[in-house]
Design a protein around this motif. Structure first.
Motif, short mmCIF file in Angstrom:
data_model
loop_
_atom_site.label_atom_id
_atom_site.label_comp_id
_atom_site.label_asym_id
_atom_site.label_seq_id
_atom_site.Cartn_x
_atom_site.Cartn_y
_atom_site.Cartn_z
N GLU A 1 -9.54 -7.02 6.13
CA GLU A 1 -9.58 -5.92 5.68
C GLU A 1 -10.80 -5.09 6.46
O GLU A 1 -11.72 -5.76 7.29
N ASP B 1 -2.36 -0.44 -6.30
CA ASP B 1 -1.91 -1.56 -4.85
C ASP B 1 -3.38 -2.28 -4.33
O ASP B 1 -2.70 -4.00 -4.53
N GLU B 2 -4.52 -3.08 -5.23
CA GLU B 2 -5.12 -3.18 -5.24
C GLU B 2 -4.25 -5.12 -5.86
O GLU B 2 -4.09 -6.27 -5.28
N TRP C 1 0.65 -0.59 -0.13
CA TRP C 1 -0.05 0.39 0.46
C TRP C 1 0.86 1.19 0.04
O TRP C 1 1.52 1.40 0.82
N PRO D 1 -11.58 1.36 -1.54
CA PRO D 1 -10.37 1.75 -1.03
C PRO D 1 -10.30 1.12 0.40
O PRO D 1 -11.36 0.63 0.79
N MET D 2 -9.10 0.66 0.83
CA MET D 2 -8.63 0.14 2.12
C MET D 2 -8.40 1.47 2.92
O MET D 2 -7.74 2.03 2.97
N ARG E 1 -12.55 -1.76 4.57
CA ARG E 1 -12.31 -0.95 3.51
C ARG E 1 -14.03 -0.14 3.31
O ARG E 1 -14.89 -0.16 4.24
N GLU F 1 -5.02 3.40 7.49
CA GLU F 1 -4.99 5.24 6.67
C GLU F 1 -4.72 5.86 7.21
O GLU F 1 -4.21 7.55 6.50
N GLY G 1 2.74 -0.34 4.26
CA GLY G 1 3.22 0.74 4.11
C GLY G 1 3.37 1.53 4.57
O GLY G 1 3.06 1.96 5.76
N TYR H 1 -5.00 4.25 -1.58
CA TYR H 1 -4.69 3.17 -2.17
C TYR H 1 -5.61 3.52 -3.84
O TYR H 1 -6.67 4.49 -3.79
N THR H 2 -4.96 2.27 -4.36
CA THR H 2 -5.27 3.10 -5.91
C THR H 2 -5.58 1.37 -6.36
O THR H 2 -5.21 0.39 -5.71
#
Length: 504
Positions: free
Chosen positions: A478, A328-329, A320, A491-492, A480, A395, A354, A324-325
């Motif tokens: 996760e 990154d996925e 990450w 996005p995460m 999200r 984040e 990250g 997040y884009t």
């Protein structure tokens, strides 16, 4: 550039990807003198042309006589229009001193990439990105890095000025301490991929330290592109509340790697590609310097950013990078596949981390941040926590998380650990989240996402899900946001490293 240089480039590029041009001498250069006739400074300008397919590094030797107190260099290159979809000209610059340009960096004195058009060095000071020190006589080398070359080629001009006089005294760098006060064994938040004015960032170390504190970070790592000049630039900025680690972003043509927590002042070379089979050597050098080897943004779309070296020499993976884009996925999915391989007994697993990779406004320091369970707030403890996988990613400091898996007889395993129970024994995953309004929490195993539930409107919630080692080789969590792009999950907001299930 003379015709023989083109021929020599063709021969050398195939072997090492470098070209050395004719030496710059100062006989006949512009000579400025003081009133008594003694030399004050001399300037020489050289120009040349590099064709498409130029090697990665072009060295311009400069004969430096005795009595020089300062070297100043400026350069320009043309940027002709190119057809749509074609790379234009981009050319980096740096310098090596009389000790030479050999890989390993004995002669390394600085690199600014494409962030600056001029720089200087002398004993008592240097442009950020460059290392102060004596200007000793001998053959120095200006290093050009023609990153991309237009179909028309790349025309460049380099102006070198030598200033004469007595040398000043080189100050001894003051490096950050290896430990801060901390809270004993606790979860500590950090951002380990940051750029300042010492490479292509726009912020000063003081501004970054202030932003780190505002983001609720406990530690940060300074990681400039291909230089260590920032290692001594943080004096007065650390404290009981902020640990500052030193490192480098090794920026090769086949991917970038964060060398995190290396010994202050240790330079790690970047002048190789995957085909040179040299990465392992420099990865081991990073570990000898006490650091971790972390491939950065492995699927970023910038030229040279895609990771081509494999993961055998890595200690962790940056899954990450910044907001997040989809890049990154892709990295996350690739990393998850390595967990499956580990569960099948095919090699060690790599912890996920990250980092923000923040350069300038509006980049947010601490978006995301790596949260590490460490015995104390020290370089050694933080790196040990990451190496062991006791890590989750958030984040921001607003997001809180606790994740564990409990066996049927009270056995317990936390993030990065193994729940050692029989393959048919029950295993219950617990996830507690705060500070993530509008988000959902999920449990992911080697079969994919197995359980998802929304959090409360306040962003808090507890998720519980039961399985067995027969049905889940590992569990990770996760958190999200709602989806914003068709065909992709949201996005995460936060994610954990796994808990593995079953006998070792």
């Amino acid at each position: 550039m003379r015709r023989r240089d083109v021929l020599r480039m063709t021969a050398v590029a195939g072997a090492a990807g470098v070209l050395t041009l004719d030496t710059v001498n100062f006989a006949g250069a512009v000579d400025r003198t003081d009133g008594d006739g003694s030399r004050r400074e001399e300037t020489r300008t050289v120009r040349g042309h590099l064709p498409t397919g130029a090697p990665d590094f072009v060295y311009v030797p400069v004969e430096v006589p005795s009595g020089v107190r300062e070297i100043a260099v400026s350069y320009t290159y043309d940027k002709p229009p190119v057809p749509e979809g074609t790379n234009g000209n981009a050319c980096d610059i740096g310098i090596f001193d009389q000790r030479g340009t050999e890989l390993g960096g004995a002669g390394f004195r600085g690199w600014s990439g494409g962030a600056r058009t001029e720089f200087f060095l002398r004993s008592d000071a240097a442009t950020p990105g460059y290392l102060p020190g004596p200007i000793r006589p001998g053959t120095w080398h200006i290093a050009l890095g023609p990153y991309t070359v237009a179909p028309q080629g790349l025309r460049y001009g380099i102006t070198v000025t030598l200033r004469y006089g007595a040398s000043g005294e080189t100050p001894k760098p003051v490096y950050p301490p290896q430990r801060a006060k901390g809270r004993g064994r606790a979860w500590y938040r950090g951002d380990n991929h940051l750029h300042s004015i010492h490479s292509d960032g726009k912020r000063t170390p003081a501004e970054i330290a202030a932003l780190a504190r505002a983001a609720g970070l406990d530690f940060l790592t300074t990681t400039e592109h291909n230089t260590t000049s920032s290692h001594g630039a943080w004096e007065g900025l650390w404290g009981d509340d902020l640990l500052i680690l030193t490192g480098e972003e090794i920026t090769t043509r086949n991917g970038h790697v964060v060398a995190m927590g290396t010994d202050p002042g240790v330079f790690l070379d970047w002048r190789y590609r995957a085909r040179d089979n040299a990465f392992g050597k420099y990865a081991r050098a990073a570990r000898r310097a006490g650091g971790l080897v972390i491939p950065a943004h492995p699927h970023a779309t910038c030229i040279g950013c895609n990771w081509k070296f494999g993961l055998n020499e890595a200690d962790a993976v940056e899954v990450w990078n910044g907001p997040y884009t989809p890049d990154d996925e892709v990295t996350l999915a690739e990393w998850d596949n390595t967990l499956v391989a580990h569960a099948q007994g095919r090699g060690a697993w790599l912890p996920a981390v990250g980092h923000s990779d923040a350069h300038r406004d509006p980049d947010v320091v601490g978006l995301p941040q790596t949260v590490v369970l460490a015995d104390d707030l020290s370089r050694e403890a933080i790196l040990a926590g990451i190496r062991a996988g006791r890590v989750w990613i958030a984040e921001s400091a607003e997001v809180g998380l606790a994740f564990s898996v409990i066996g049927g007889r009270g056995e317990h395993a936390g993030i990065g650990e193994r729940l050692r129970v029989d393959r048919t024994s029950p295993a219950t995953a617990h996830l507690e989240v705060t500070g993530a309004p509008g988000c959902t929490g999920s449990f992911i195993t080697d079969q994919g996402t197995r359980y998802t539930a929304p959090l409360s409107s306040s962003g808090s919630g507890t998720l519980t899900w039961q399985t067995t080692p027969d049905n889940a080789a590992y569990i990770r969590a996760e958190v999200r946001h709602p989806a914003t792009t068709g065909g992709l999950p949201g996005p995460m907001a936060a994610m954990t490293n796994p808990v593995f299930l079953g006998p070792a």
